[in-house]
Design a protein around this motif. Structure first.
Motif, PDB file in Angstrom:
ATOM      1  N   ALA A  11       0.836  -1.200   0.000  1.00  0.00           N
ATOM      2  CA  ALA A  11       0.000   0.000   0.000  1.00  0.00           C
ATOM      3  C   ALA A  11       0.867   1.245   0.000  1.00  0.00           C
ATOM      4  O   ALA A  11       1.831   1.341   0.762  1.00  0.00           O
ATOM      5  CB  ALA A  11      -0.925  -0.007   1.214  1.00  0.00           C
ATOM      6  N   HIS A  43      -1.135   4.760   3.675  1.00  0.00           N
ATOM      7  CA  HIS A  43      -1.276   3.933   4.879  1.00  0.00           C
ATOM      8  C   HIS A  43      -2.451   4.406   5.733  1.00  0.00           C
ATOM      9  O   HIS A  43      -2.287   4.929   6.838  1.00  0.00           O
ATOM     10  CB  HIS A  43       0.032   3.928   5.657  1.00  0.00           C
ATOM     11  N   TYR A  87      -5.332   0.959   2.130  1.00  0.00           N
ATOM     12  CA  TYR A  87      -5.223  -0.499   2.247  1.00  0.00           C
ATOM     13  C   TYR A  87      -6.299  -1.193   1.407  1.00  0.00           C
ATOM     14  O   TYR A  87      -6.031  -2.180   0.728  1.00  0.00           O
ATOM     15  CB  TYR A  87      -5.330  -0.926   3.710  1.00  0.00           C
ATOM     16  N   SER A 117      -6.130  -2.509   9.177  1.00  0.00           N
ATOM     17  CA  SER A 117      -5.218  -3.200   8.265  1.00  0.00           C
ATOM     18  C   SER A 117      -5.409  -4.709   8.343  1.00  0.00           C
ATOM     19  O   SER A 117      -5.401  -5.411   7.319  1.00  0.00           O
ATOM     20  CB  SER A 117      -3.769  -2.823   8.571  1.00  0.00           C
TER      21      SER A 117
END
Length: 285
Positions: free
Chosen positions: A74, A77, A82, A136
């Motif tokens: 990615a 962030h 993501y 994430s």
């Protein structure tokens, strides 16, 4: 139909390029997709493409593909970044495969051990619950399901903390007097970028040879270690004697990942612990 010894690496960056060179050296035809194809090493055929754009890349191969490795990082962030990289990009890639009737023998999806939320230094393996609740982790598990439910044979490879040439964060922190709590120990897991590429190569070659693969592997070296031990070892070799009150690590996840399943395939890390890996980095520096 697929060409068994052909490989497309989508997101052909650091790990992907190392993998591509290994497979090209082994006689495979390797194509690498990224935005800046000028950064691809020799031996990897360029496919200029953007995973954030809907149109199929003009350079997308038309011939059958033996394997596809989805190995992106990615660039943004946050939750949107993501999702764009791991879920939306993978769905676009699967759509492009379908557009040309390509059915690779297997997809490898480079995932992350960040999907595990264990915090007490437990030993974990591929059968341990992966229940971390960060955005994430949730998105990475969703992307794994996209790959595994694609209708194509697929394997997710949960890589632990990548380090190696060009990845200087911990060395910089240690030079700055980085502190980390010793009690309770904060266990970390890592894998050298060359070993991550080597593991992916082992999986591809095993599948091509007819060895059954699991749908999940952990990518980690032989020796998960308490972070304060790693820092102490690096301080000694870097000659750092001062401490900084501002460079501290707050306690987060703490777990020890097992590589037994990967080793059972015949893979072994070139850098079995942080000592060998960081020693090589310091020698090259």
């Amino acid at each position: 139909m697929s060409a068994p010894n052909s490989l497309l690496i989508v997101g052909c960056g650091d790990v992907g390029s190392r993998l591509g060179q290994r497979m090209a050296d082994a006689g495979w035809r390797v194509l690498g997709m990224r935005r800046n194809v000028a950064a691809l090493p020799a031996g990897i055929e360029p496919v200029a493409g953007d995973l954030h754009a809907d149109p199929c890349p003009a350079d997308w191969p038309r011939q059958p593909l033996g394997y596809l490795v989805y190995c992106v990082a990615a660039t943004q962030h946050d939750e949107a970044g993501y999702r764009a990289a791991y879920v939306d990009g993978l769905r676009r890639t699967l759509g492009w495969l379908a557009l040309y009737g390509q059915r690779p023998r297997r997809i490898l999806f480079a995932s992350s051990s960040g999907v595990y939320g264990q915090q007490e230094g437990e030993w974990i393996d591929e059968d341990s619950p992966a229940e971390a609740q960060s955005y994430s982790a949730l998105i990475m598990r969703e992307a794994e399901r996209v790959a595994l439910d694609s209708g194509l044979p697929a394997t997710a490879v949960r890589l632990t903390g990548l380090y190696g040439p060009g990845r200087q964060w911990l060395l910089s922190q240690v030079r700055a007097g980085y502190r980390v709590s010793e009690t309770p120990p904060l266990y970390g897991n890592r894998i050298h970028v060359d070993d991550a590429a080597g593991l992916l190569a082992t999986l591809l070659q095993a599948d091509a040879a007819g060895t059954p693969l699991a749908d999940l592997y952990l990518g980690v070296d032989d020796e998960p270690a308490a972070l304060h031990e790693v820092v102490a070892w690096l301080r000694e070799r870097l000659g750092v004697s001062h401490w900084s009150d501002e460079q501290r690590v707050r306690r987060a996840g703490s777990k020890r990942c097992s590589n037994a399943r990967a080793r059972a395939l015949g893979w072994a890390p070139q850098y079995p612990s942080y000592r060998e890996g960081y020693a090589a980095m310091l020698q090259d520096a």
